[in-house]
Design a protein around this motif. Structure first.
Motif, PDB file in Angstrom:
ATOM      1  N   LEU A   1       0.831  -1.203   0.000  1.00 31.05           N
ATOM      2  CA  LEU A   1       0.000   0.000   0.000  1.00 31.05           C
ATOM      3  C   LEU A   1       0.867   1.256   0.000  1.00 31.05           C
TER       4      LEU A   1
ATOM      5  N   ILE B   1       2.776   1.911  -3.416  1.00 32.20           N
ATOM      6  CA  ILE B   1       1.918   2.507  -4.451  1.00 32.20           C
ATOM      7  C   ILE B   1       1.686   3.982  -4.161  1.00 32.20           C
ATOM      8  N   ARG B   2       1.371   4.284  -2.908  1.00 32.41           N
ATOM      9  CA  ARG B   2       1.081   5.682  -2.548  1.00 32.41           C
ATOM     10  C   ARG B   2       2.313   6.570  -2.689  1.00 32.41           C
TER      11      ARG B   2
ATOM     12  N   PHE C   1      -2.686  10.682  -3.773  1.00 33.76           N
ATOM     13  CA  PHE C   1      -2.261   9.392  -3.221  1.00 33.76           C
ATOM     14  C   PHE C   1      -1.597   9.508  -1.854  1.00 33.76           C
TER      15      PHE C   1
ATOM     16  N   GLY D   1      -6.617   9.254  -0.930  1.00 34.56           N
ATOM     17  CA  GLY D   1      -5.806   8.345  -1.727  1.00 34.56           C
ATOM     18  C   GLY D   1      -5.549   7.030  -1.021  1.00 34.56           C
TER      19      GLY D   1
ATOM     20  N   THR E   1      -6.622   3.506  -2.717  1.00 34.60           N
ATOM     21  CA  THR E   1      -5.604   2.482  -2.958  1.00 34.60           C
ATOM     22  C   THR E   1      -5.919   1.201  -2.199  1.00 34.60           C
TER      23      THR E   1
ATOM     24  N   LEU F   1      -6.680  -2.633  -3.659  1.00 30.75           N
ATOM     25  CA  LEU F   1      -5.907  -3.795  -3.205  1.00 30.75           C
ATOM     26  C   LEU F   1      -6.815  -4.882  -2.630  1.00 30.75           C
TER      27      LEU F   1
END
Length: 213
Positions: free
Chosen positions: A150, A153-154, A178, A183, A187, A191
């Motif tokens: 997580l 990605i952010r 994000f 965000g 996200t 997921l």
């Protein structure tokens, strides 16, 4: 009592990372999950702290499971967990002061993290020491892995960096959303949806194998 085998370890590992992943399947500990995943370093620090508390509290509760009266078991678990959380926080203050400062209040809040109390109540209080220690380890791995994915990605899309190092080219325009709370929710939602899809595929494959026998 039957001996603990490698097969038992594999089953527990699969539960911790996939089938009963604390974040992506059971959706426990959402407060810290959403708050600390702005960077991979923060996510890794939080995940390892929770893992350490999980292992230690599971072992201690398993050792004392026959001596703790049922009427005060939850209160007893919280006292045990808080002791290990305090030890982890003091160690972080001594050796990782910057990370401790960044994570701030979320370290002491591990005491009331649903993941730790849930494993104490549903597993450690009913199982011997070795399986309880492994349960703490694999649930900690599942929690840490989910946080790191997580956060990666952010951080990558929101800041263009990974572990603090610039990854994206200069032309890349970071999507600030994000690294904001909205965000984090978006996200995490993607997921969780991906995890559900992968688990459905796995179930369908298992069902086909059973049907072909």
């Amino acid at each position: 009592m039957s001996k603990y085998s490698f097969k038992d370890f594999k089953a527990q590992l699969k539960d911790g990372i996939i089938d009963k992943n604390p974040v992506l399947v059971q959706m426990l500990g959402m407060c810290s999950t959403l708050a600390v995943t702005t960077s991979v370093i923060n996510a890794l620090g939080m995940g390892l702290a929770v893992m350490a508390v999980l292992i230690c509290s599971n072992v201690f509760i398993s050792l004392l499971r026959n001596f703790i009266p049922k009427q005060i078991r939850i209160a007893s678990y919280i006292v045990i967990i808080s002791g290990f959380v305090t030890a982890v926080q003091l160690l972080m203050q001594a050796f990782l002061p910057e990370l401790n400062k960044t994570l701030g209040l979320f370290i002491p809040l591990i005491v009331v993290n649903c993941i730790i109390l849930a494993r104490a109540e549903s597993f450690a209080s009913k199982q011997p020491v070795l399986p309880s220690a492994v349960d703490g380890l694999v649930m900690g791995i599942g929690y840490t892995a989910a946080l790191c994915v997580l956060a990666a990605i952010r951080e990558l899309l929101g800041a263009g960096t990974l572990l603090g190092f610039k990854i994206m080219p200069d032309a890349f325009e970071p999507a600030i959303i994000f690294i904001l709370p909205s965000g984090a929710f978006l996200t995490l939602g993607f997921l969780i949806a991906l995890m559900n899809k992968l688990m459905d595929i796995q179930k369908n494959r298992a069902a086909k194998k059973e049907g072909n026998k």
